[in-house]
Design a protein around this motif. Structure first.
Motif, mmCIF file in Angstrom:
data_model
loop_
_atom_site.group_PDB
_atom_site.id
_atom_site.type_symbol
_atom_site.label_atom_id
_atom_site.label_comp_id
_atom_site.label_asym_id
_atom_site.label_seq_id
_atom_site.Cartn_x
_atom_site.Cartn_y
_atom_site.Cartn_z
ATOM 1 N N GLN A 44 34.624 -26.577 -11.596
ATOM 2 C CA GLN A 44 33.212 -27.063 -11.100
ATOM 3 C C GLN A 44 33.082 -28.329 -11.421
ATOM 4 O O GLN A 44 32.888 -29.376 -10.677
ATOM 5 C CB GLN A 44 32.089 -26.079 -10.979
ATOM 6 N N ARG A 45 33.527 -28.577 -12.692
ATOM 7 C CA ARG A 45 33.017 -29.847 -13.147
ATOM 8 C C ARG A 45 33.957 -30.921 -12.772
ATOM 9 O O ARG A 45 33.725 -32.154 -12.093
ATOM 10 C CB ARG A 45 33.283 -29.954 -14.711
ATOM 11 N N ARG A 46 35.268 -30.598 -12.592
ATOM 12 C CA ARG A 46 36.418 -31.470 -12.128
ATOM 13 C C ARG A 46 36.152 -31.734 -10.550
ATOM 14 O O ARG A 46 36.376 -32.766 -10.095
ATOM 15 C CB ARG A 46 37.794 -30.674 -12.171
ATOM 16 N N LEU A 47 35.671 -30.808 -9.826
ATOM 17 C CA LEU A 47 35.429 -31.032 -8.355
ATOM 18 C C LEU A 47 34.023 -32.157 -8.556
ATOM 19 O O LEU A 47 34.077 -32.825 -7.442
ATOM 20 C CB LEU A 47 34.992 -29.695 -7.622
ATOM 21 N N ALA A 48 33.121 -31.703 -9.084
ATOM 22 C CA ALA A 48 31.992 -32.652 -9.291
ATOM 23 C C ALA A 48 32.346 -34.068 -9.474
ATOM 24 O O ALA A 48 31.999 -35.148 -8.983
ATOM 25 C CB ALA A 48 30.851 -32.241 -10.020
ATOM 26 N N ALA A 49 33.273 -34.177 -10.365
ATOM 27 C CA ALA A 49 33.896 -35.753 -10.874
ATOM 28 C C ALA A 49 34.539 -36.276 -9.728
ATOM 29 O O ALA A 49 34.774 -37.596 -9.733
ATOM 30 C CB ALA A 49 34.764 -35.368 -12.118
ATOM 31 N N LYS A 50 34.978 -35.576 -8.949
ATOM 32 C CA LYS A 50 35.743 -36.119 -7.648
ATOM 33 C C LYS A 50 34.599 -36.434 -6.475
ATOM 34 O O LYS A 50 35.033 -37.002 -5.419
ATOM 35 C CB LYS A 50 36.811 -35.067 -6.885
ATOM 36 N N GLY A 51 33.411 -36.133 -6.573
ATOM 37 C CA GLY A 51 32.399 -36.432 -5.628
ATOM 38 C C GLY A 51 31.796 -35.385 -4.851
ATOM 39 O O GLY A 51 30.918 -35.532 -4.155
ATOM 40 N N ALA A 52 32.231 -34.213 -5.138
ATOM 41 C CA ALA A 52 31.706 -33.010 -4.251
ATOM 42 C C ALA A 52 30.660 -32.537 -4.959
ATOM 43 O O ALA A 52 30.106 -32.853 -6.172
ATOM 44 C CB ALA A 52 32.715 -31.709 -4.298
ATOM 45 N N LEU A 53 29.705 -32.176 -4.107
ATOM 46 C CA LEU A 53 28.120 -31.254 -4.482
ATOM 47 C C LEU A 53 28.681 -29.971 -4.639
ATOM 48 O O LEU A 53 29.347 -29.285 -3.523
ATOM 49 C CB LEU A 53 27.329 -31.572 -3.706
ATOM 50 N N LEU A 54 28.153 -29.161 -5.538
ATOM 51 C CA LEU A 54 28.158 -27.773 -5.655
ATOM 52 C C LEU A 54 26.996 -27.059 -5.236
ATOM 53 O O LEU A 54 25.874 -27.376 -5.266
ATOM 54 C CB LEU A 54 28.322 -27.296 -7.070
#
Length: 313
Positions: free
Chosen positions: A221-231
């Motif tokens: 989840q942290r890696r996806l957030a770092a790419k600009g995605a919202l959880l």
């Protein structure tokens, strides 16, 4: 079904005021193929009464941009947002369907949900007592009638992005639509998010990462957030027992409020009124120590960004 309001929590007026101006970016309401708590026109009036700006019409089976236009015509100024979900009923990963939806004003594109290869292959069990999704019965009925769609793949057997998926992402980028990852598995989501960023998709939301068939780990989840995605943090996921409230809250803390977005995923007859979802989430978050500013960021700022009401963040 009788609506027993006493069986559901009722949000305070303070919580309603805190989420005023928000969009609920994930609702399941009538008209739909399943019994729903409320229809879209009635809900739009209720949203207006409690200070909510709009909602995204989610259907697992049909595009909703035309219905959204009906609601906007009936209630000028209300933010009804159309969408499409790429299950078998619209041809799966179908760039033509996405192009038509985009030209028709749809803003959200969900990748496959009920027909995703991950959902079909999922053997994870929900916690004891969890309420199953309403679409399970419909899927079972169609399967019994011999009308099961093939699983909708977004990546190939080698894990590489399919050309048709990349074309869908290009259409989303061209229309500045919002990509939601649906019920894809964690590895698929990684691949899709990388490709979406490369294709210029600006708005990406990871659909209910705590849901039974997703269960995305916190480091990912942290890696996806770092790419600009919202959880996306849905009310129904913990409310119906698919995950504990404690874990749901821990994940938001670990990833950060700035990388999370609140939605209800409501509309089922047995769940609370749809217009109560966001303020009920606000109460849960405040009780857990989140600030009012963090709640407004997740409930208002980030939802308005995803629907395109705010062009920049």
């Amino acid at each position: 079904m009788t609506d027993l309001l006493a069986s559901h929590p009722i949000p305070s007026e303070e919580a309603r005021a805190l989420v005023a101006g928000a969009y609920d970016v994930h609702v399941h309401i009538a008209p739909d193929l399943m019994k729903r708590r409320v229809d879209d026109l009635t809900l739009a009036s209720r949203f207006t009464e409690v200070g909510l700006a709009g909602f995204v019409l989610k259907s697992h089976y049909v595009p909703t941009s035309e219905r959204a236009e009906v609601v906007r015509t009936a209630l000028p100024g209300f933010g009804a947002v159309g969408a499409i979900t790429l299950n078998g009923s619209v041809g799966g990963m179908n760039p033509i369907a996405v192009e038509i939806a985009g030209r028709g004003g749809a803003q959200f594109v969900w990748l496959p949900t009920v027909d995703s290869a991950n959902e079909r292959a999922c053997t994870a069990a929900s916690p004891e007592g969890a309420t199953p999704p309403m679409w399970v019965q419909l899927q079972d009925e169609m399967r019994a009638a011999g009308m099961t769609a093939d699983p909708v793949d977004v990546v190939g057997p080698d894990g590489e992005m399919l050309a048709v998926t990349r074309q869908v992402l290009q259409v989303i980028a061209a229309h500045d639509m919002t990509l939601a990852t649906g019920h894809l598995g964690a590895d698929e989501i990684d691949t899709v998010v990388d490709a979406a960023v490369a294709e210029g998709v600006r708005r990406i939301v990871i659909t209910h990462p705590e849901f039974t068939s997703q269960r995305i780990g916190i480091e990912r989840q942290r890696r996806l957030a770092a790419k600009g995605a919202l959880l996306e943090r849905c009310f129904t996921t913990p409310y119906t027992g698919k995950v504990t409230w404690d874990l749901w809250l821990e994940n938001i803390r670990a990833v950060g409020a700035e990388h999370s977005v609140l939605s209800s995923d409501l509309g089922q007859p047995f769940n609370p009124p749809v217009e109560d979802g966001l303020p009920l989430l606000a109460e849960q978050l405040l009780a857990a120590g989140f600030t009012e500013a963090e709640v407004r960021l997740m409930a208002v700022d980030n939802t308005r960004w995803l629907v395109g009401a705010e062009k920049d963040r």
